[in-house]
Design a protein around this motif. Structure first.
Motif, PDB file in Angstrom:
ATOM      1  N   VAL A 198       0.879  -1.176  -0.116  1.00 49.30           N
ATOM      2  CA  VAL A 198      -0.045   0.030  -0.010  1.00 49.30           C
ATOM      3  C   VAL A 198       0.752   1.303  -0.061  1.00 49.30           C
ATOM      4  CG1 VAL A 198      -1.583   1.283   1.554  1.00 49.30           C
ATOM      5  CG2 VAL A 198      -1.924  -0.987   1.189  1.00 49.30           C
ATOM      6  N   ALA A 199       1.896   1.108   0.631  1.00 50.76           N
ATOM      7  CA  ALA A 199       2.789   2.344   0.903  1.00 50.76           C
ATOM      8  C   ALA A 199       3.461   2.734  -0.609  1.00 50.76           C
ATOM      9  CB  ALA A 199       3.916   2.315   1.796  1.00 50.76           C
ATOM     10  N   ILE A 200       3.974   1.552  -1.162  1.00 55.74           N
ATOM     11  CA  ILE A 200       4.613   1.868  -2.352  1.00 55.74           C
ATOM     12  C   ILE A 200       3.584   2.149  -3.629  1.00 55.74           C
ATOM     13  CG2 ILE A 200       5.733   0.501  -4.216  1.00 55.74           C
ATOM     14  CD1 ILE A 200       6.998  -1.386  -2.225  1.00 55.74           C
ATOM     15  N   ALA A 201       2.411   1.569  -3.461  1.00 56.92           N
ATOM     16  CA  ALA A 201       1.341   1.945  -4.495  1.00 56.92           C
ATOM     17  C   ALA A 201       0.936   3.501  -4.480  1.00 56.92           C
ATOM     18  CB  ALA A 201      -0.064   1.132  -4.290  1.00 56.92           C
ATOM     19  N   SER A 202       0.798   3.879  -3.090  1.00 59.67           N
ATOM     20  CA  SER A 202       0.351   5.436  -2.825  1.00 59.67           C
ATOM     21  C   SER A 202       1.481   6.214  -2.667  1.00 59.67           C
ATOM     22  CB  SER A 202      -0.530   5.463  -1.747  1.00 59.67           C
ATOM     23  OG  SER A 202       0.413   4.816  -0.386  1.00 59.67           O
ATOM     24  N   HIS A 203       2.933   5.681  -2.724  1.00 61.59           N
ATOM     25  CA  HIS A 203       3.958   6.948  -2.773  1.00 61.59           C
ATOM     26  C   HIS A 203       4.114   7.714  -1.534  1.00 61.59           C
ATOM     27  CE1 HIS A 203       4.679   6.149  -7.025  1.00 61.59           C
ATOM     28  NE2 HIS A 203       3.322   6.533  -7.314  1.00 61.59           N
ATOM     29  N   GLY A 204       3.323   6.498  -0.209  1.00 64.77           N
ATOM     30  CA  GLY A 204       3.402   7.262   1.142  1.00 64.77           C
ATOM     31  C   GLY A 204       4.470   6.751   2.094  1.00 64.77           C
ATOM     32  N   ARG A 205       4.517   7.122   3.303  1.00 66.18           N
ATOM     33  CA  ARG A 205       5.521   6.579   4.291  1.00 66.18           C
ATOM     34  C   ARG A 205       4.612   6.285   5.434  1.00 66.18           C
ATOM     35  NH1 ARG A 205       7.296   9.384   8.359  1.00 66.18           N
ATOM     36  NH2 ARG A 205       6.447  11.827   8.445  1.00 66.18           N
ATOM     37  N   TRP A 206       4.928   5.277   6.077  1.00 61.67           N
ATOM     38  CA  TRP A 206       4.201   4.904   7.277  1.00 61.67           C
ATOM     39  C   TRP A 206       4.926   5.672   8.503  1.00 61.67           C
ATOM     40  CZ3 TRP A 206       0.152   2.493   7.504  1.00 61.67           C
ATOM     41  CH2 TRP A 206      -0.324   1.557   6.441  1.00 61.67           C
ATOM     42  N   VAL A 207       4.242   6.346   9.409  1.00 63.98           N
ATOM     43  CA  VAL A 207       4.693   7.252  10.391  1.00 63.98           C
ATOM     44  C   VAL A 207       5.355   6.287  11.506  1.00 63.98           C
ATOM     45  CG1 VAL A 207       4.109   8.788  12.313  1.00 63.98           C
ATOM     46  CG2 VAL A 207       3.167   8.838  10.134  1.00 63.98           C
ATOM     47  N   LEU A 263      -4.738   4.377   9.428  1.00 66.86           N
ATOM     48  CA  LEU A 263      -5.190   5.550   9.005  1.00 66.86           C
ATOM     49  C   LEU A 263      -4.291   6.176   7.747  1.00 66.86           C
ATOM     50  CD1 LEU A 263      -5.788   6.989  12.567  1.00 66.86           C
ATOM     51  CD2 LEU A 263      -7.537   5.782  11.381  1.00 66.86           C
ATOM     52  N   ILE A 264      -4.847   6.665   6.971  1.00 67.83           N
ATOM     53  CA  ILE A 264      -4.236   7.161   5.742  1.00 67.83           C
ATOM     54  C   ILE A 264      -4.805   8.601   5.548  1.00 67.83           C
ATOM     55  CG2 ILE A 264      -3.734   6.871   3.139  1.00 67.83           C
ATOM     56  CD1 ILE A 264      -4.811   4.001   3.553  1.00 67.83           C
ATOM     57  N   GLY A 265      -3.503   9.516   5.763  1.00 74.10           N
ATOM     58  CA  GLY A 265      -4.048  10.818   5.509  1.00 74.10           C
ATOM     59  C   GLY A 265      -2.798  11.655   4.808  1.00 74.10           C
ATOM     60  N   ASP A 266      -3.151  12.949   4.467  1.00 77.50           N
ATOM     61  CA  ASP A 266      -2.215  13.989   3.956  1.00 77.50           C
ATOM     62  C   ASP A 266      -1.318  14.448   5.088  1.00 77.50           C
ATOM     63  OD1 ASP A 266      -3.629  15.926   4.938  1.00 77.50           O
ATOM     64  OD2 ASP A 266      -4.760  16.251   3.124  1.00 77.50           O
ATOM     65  N   VAL A 267      -0.423  14.992   4.456  1.00 78.10           N
ATOM     66  CA  VAL A 267       0.438  15.683   5.562  1.00 78.10           C
ATOM     67  C   VAL A 267      -0.012  16.604   6.380  1.00 78.10           C
ATOM     68  CG1 VAL A 267       2.684  17.107   5.515  1.00 78.10           C
ATOM     69  CG2 VAL A 267       2.597  15.517   3.588  1.00 78.10           C
ATOM     70  N   GLN A 268      -0.943  17.476   6.015  1.00 82.18           N
ATOM     71  CA  GLN A 268      -1.364  18.288   7.118  1.00 82.18           C
ATOM     72  C   GLN A 268      -2.433  17.607   8.026  1.00 82.18           C
ATOM     73  OE1 GLN A 268      -3.817  21.267   5.331  1.00 82.18           O
ATOM     74  NE2 GLN A 268      -4.783  21.946   7.116  1.00 82.18           N
ATOM     75  N   LEU A 278      -1.554   7.719  17.670  1.00 82.67           N
ATOM     76  CA  LEU A 278      -0.275   6.793  17.116  1.00 82.67           C
ATOM     77  C   LEU A 278      -0.352   5.332  17.550  1.00 82.67           C
ATOM     78  CD1 LEU A 278       2.405   9.379  17.830  1.00 82.67           C
ATOM     79  CD2 LEU A 278       1.554   8.695  15.810  1.00 82.67           C
ATOM     80  N   ASP A 279      -1.517   5.064  18.276  1.00 85.00           N
ATOM     81  CA  ASP A 279      -1.418   3.422  18.426  1.00 85.00           C
ATOM     82  C   ASP A 279      -1.968   2.753  17.214  1.00 85.00           C
ATOM     83  OD1 ASP A 279      -0.747   3.671  21.247  1.00 85.00           O
ATOM     84  OD2 ASP A 279      -2.738   3.818  21.985  1.00 85.00           O
ATOM     85  N   THR A 280      -2.626   3.540  16.300  1.00 89.13           N
ATOM     86  CA  THR A 280      -2.975   3.009  15.133  1.00 89.13           C
ATOM     87  C   THR A 280      -1.995   3.232  13.958  1.00 89.13           C
ATOM     88  OG1 THR A 280      -5.367   3.275  15.761  1.00 89.13           O
ATOM     89  CG2 THR A 280      -4.791   2.904  13.289  1.00 89.13           C
ATOM     90  N   PRO A 281      -1.405   2.299  13.288  1.00 86.56           N
ATOM     91  CA  PRO A 281      -0.559   2.705  12.054  1.00 86.56           C
ATOM     92  C   PRO A 281      -1.070   3.882  11.323  1.00 86.56           C
ATOM     93  CG  PRO A 281      -0.569   0.288  12.174  1.00 86.56           C
ATOM     94  CD  PRO A 281      -1.928   1.048  13.258  1.00 86.56           C
ATOM     95  N   GLN A 282      -0.294   4.575  10.776  1.00 86.48           N
ATOM     96  CA  GLN A 282      -0.600   5.977  10.061  1.00 86.48           C
ATOM     97  C   GLN A 282       0.247   6.177   8.548  1.00 86.48           C
ATOM     98  OE1 GLN A 282      -0.789   9.518  12.437  1.00 86.48           O
ATOM     99  NE2 GLN A 282      -1.845   8.450  14.254  1.00 86.48           N
ATOM    100  N   LEU A 283      -0.508   6.061   7.576  1.00 87.35           N
ATOM    101  CA  LEU A 283       0.108   6.064   6.521  1.00 87.35           C
ATOM    102  C   LEU A 283       0.098   7.667   6.041  1.00 87.35           C
ATOM    103  CD1 LEU A 283       1.948   4.710   3.954  1.00 87.35           C
ATOM    104  CD2 LEU A 283      -0.478   4.500   2.998  1.00 87.35           C
ATOM    105  N   GLU A 284       1.214   8.427   5.609  1.00 80.85           N
ATOM    106  CA  GLU A 284       1.160   9.722   5.156  1.00 80.85           C
ATOM    107  C   GLU A 284       1.502   9.740   3.739  1.00 80.85           C
ATOM    108  OE1 GLU A 284       3.467  13.059   7.173  1.00 80.85           O
ATOM    109  OE2 GLU A 284       4.563  12.828   5.319  1.00 80.85           O
ATOM    110  N   VAL A 285       0.591  10.383   2.931  1.00 82.87           N
ATOM    111  CA  VAL A 285       0.355  10.439   1.420  1.00 82.87           C
ATOM    112  C   VAL A 285       0.402  11.910   1.002  1.00 82.87           C
ATOM    113  CG1 VAL A 285      -0.508   8.130   1.058  1.00 82.87           C
ATOM    114  CG2 VAL A 285      -1.925   9.940   1.018  1.00 82.87           C
ATOM    115  N   HIS A 286       0.771  12.214   0.000  1.00 83.36           N
ATOM    116  CA  HIS A 286       0.713  13.600  -0.799  1.00 83.36           C
ATOM    117  C   HIS A 286      -0.724  14.119  -0.826  1.00 83.36           C
ATOM    118  CE1 HIS A 286       1.709  17.238  -2.602  1.00 83.36           C
ATOM    119  NE2 HIS A 286       0.779  16.939  -3.790  1.00 83.36           N
ATOM    120  N   ASP A 287      -1.616  13.283  -1.579  1.00 86.24           N
ATOM    121  CA  ASP A 287      -2.881  13.479  -1.856  1.00 86.24           C
ATOM    122  C   ASP A 287      -3.670  12.217  -1.481  1.00 86.24           C
ATOM    123  OD1 ASP A 287      -5.442  13.284  -3.883  1.00 86.24           O
ATOM    124  OD2 ASP A 287      -4.733  15.539  -3.624  1.00 86.24           O
TER     125      ASP A 287
END
Length: 458
Positions: free
Chosen positions: A8-17, A65-70, A79-88
């Motif tokens: 999921v991180a690779i597909a969305s170009h995101g990073r896991w917090v 949880l998947i959200g943008d930077v803001q 933070l107990d739940t994994p969070q993926l930060e994506v651009h959009d």
């Protein structure tokens, strides 16, 4: 859908917090009110809403949880739940769906677009293919946009034989994005008219945008083009190099309609059955569906015959709001086509009503998003053989001056018509009523109001 957190991180170009990565993501939800425990929550952001504000409501039951930077910056308490930060997040939703699409190696993915008939063709195709014994996953309700299509695609199980994805657009650029997400094996374009002409740049712009569904057609894929579409695509040099099945071609399935008796013909095969209504646009859609299924049989190494397909089409019933028929006992018949409208579907519905016996009443509202030609398009509607017309909205109200010989009553909006209906003994006994307009006109509420007048049966 079954993707690892890393996928999921690779597909969305995101990073896991904090490098907190879930082992598996089996689904994605975007609405906290309908969230399914165990899925990931993706926070969409719009002009008037921000899904990030609702993450706390589902964090304890979400796999991630998947959200943008803001948005992620405001989730420090979660933070107990994994969070993926994506651009959009909207872009990420589509990218993740496209990643799941690539796992559907056993499924034939069919994408359907067009200015009219998408939902009807989709429901007919689903009904027929399911009846032929295939496992079919399909678009539900109106989930056919940049949010609905990814959700529909991610819900397709890997063992599905066929996935049917309806693709609708209203702005330039949306279809190419949908095509990239769906990556269809089969593309169907039902027909083209000036629906959403305001956002797509008129008839030329509509053809150019709809043709982009073919952009990501698989190398061995093929498309089915409804009547007139091939000619319109040829004008803008948009015909693809893969196999094209043109419904205007002499070897395609043809149809003829005698009142409600439909005859389908293909090569040496012929099948006859009765439609619920003498609806020519249903006949056209059924021929297109039959052609698609017969061609699909080759890919699936099946020997389906036209007669089998016709028997299943005979048992098909329209979905709610799409020429859906109900009858009040000993009173009147209602044809509820209130979900949406464009010039082609409006005229087709009026023609169907006009061909029926008895007192015929058209309750029709404005067709929206037609651009600068909207008033002219409304005035060109043919009310032939319709006994009584109730119009809703300024644009449809212009029919009164253009049709002085017709009995036309004009209402400014659905609320005014509703109030009038409450004060009248309407409709006359034995009438057939058609209710049709663009969804934004609100005539679906009028259809519901009429359905309450007596016990209705299908």
């Amino acid at each position: 859908m079954r993707l690892t957190g890393d996928e999921v991180a690779i597909a969305s170009h995101g990073r896991w917090v904090q490098d907190k990565v879930p082992s598996l993501i089996s689904g994605i939800g975007t609405d906290s009110r309908e969230f399914i425990a165990g899925h990931a929550f993706l926070a969409l952001r719009g002009v008037t809403f921000d899904g990030h504000q609702h993450a706390a409501q589902v964090a304890d039951k979400a796999s991630a949880l998947i959200g943008d930077v803001q948005g992620v910056a405001g989730w420090s308490a979660l933070l107990d739940t994994p969070q993926l930060e994506v651009h959009d997040t909207l872009q990420a939703l589509g990218d993740i769906a496209a990643c799941h699409r690539r796992t559907l190696v056993q499924s034939k993915v069919i994408a359907i677009t067009g200015s009219y008939g998408k939902t009807t063709v989709r429901s007919m195709l689903q009904h027929v293919l399911s009846g032929l014994g295939l496992e079919v996953s399909s678009t539900q309700e109106n989930f056919n946009n940049l949010i609905g299509v990814p959700k529909t695609l991610m819900a397709v199980p890997e063992h599905a034989d066929v996935a049917i994805i309806e693709c609708g657009i209203s702005e330039v650029g949306e279809m190419e994005r949908l095509s990239a997400i769906v990556q269809p094996d089969i593309a169907i374009v039902t027909g083209l008219t000036c629906a959403h002409g305001e956002g797509l740049g008129g008839e030329l712009g509509i053809a150019q945008e709809k043709a982009k569904l073919l952009t990501h057609l698989s190398p061995q894929g093929w498309c089915v083009l409804g009547l007139g579409v091939a000619e319109q695509f040829a004008k803008i040099d948009a015909l693809n190099t893969q196999e094209t099945v043109d419904m205007h071609h002499q070897y395609a399935v043809t149809w003829s309609l005698d009142r409600q008796r439909l005859t389908l013909s293909y090569q040496q095969q012929e099948a006859e059955f009765d439609l619920l209504l003498p609806a020519k646009h249903w006949a056209e859609d059924m021929a297109l569906v039959a052609q698609t299924v017969l061609r699909l049989a080759q890919d699936l190494e099946q020997s389906w015959r036209l007669q089998q397909i016709a028997q299943l089409l005979q048992s098909w019933r329209p979905v709610e709001g799409r020429m859906h028929i109900s009858t009040a006992a000993n009173s009147f018949t209602l044809i509820d086509d209130s979900y949406n409208a464009n010039p082609a579907s409006m005229q087709a519905a009026l023609d169907t009503l006009a061909s029926l016996p008895g007192h015929r009443v058209a309750i029709i509202g404005d067709m929206l998003e037609l651009g600068e030609q909207a008033e002219c398009i409304h005035q060109q509607l043919d009310l032939h053989d319709i006994d009584e017309v109730l119009t809703v909205g300024t644009l449809m109200g212009s029919l009164q001056a253009k049709n002085p010989k017709h009995r036309i009553r004009v209402f400014r909006d659905a609320e005014a018509l509703s109030a009038w209906l409450e004060s009248k003994d309407f409709p006359p006994l034995g009438s057939t009523l058609l209710v049709k307009a663009s969804h934004g006109t609100g005539l679906y509420r009028i259809a519901a109001q009429l359905k309450e007048r007596g016990q209705h049966v299908i």
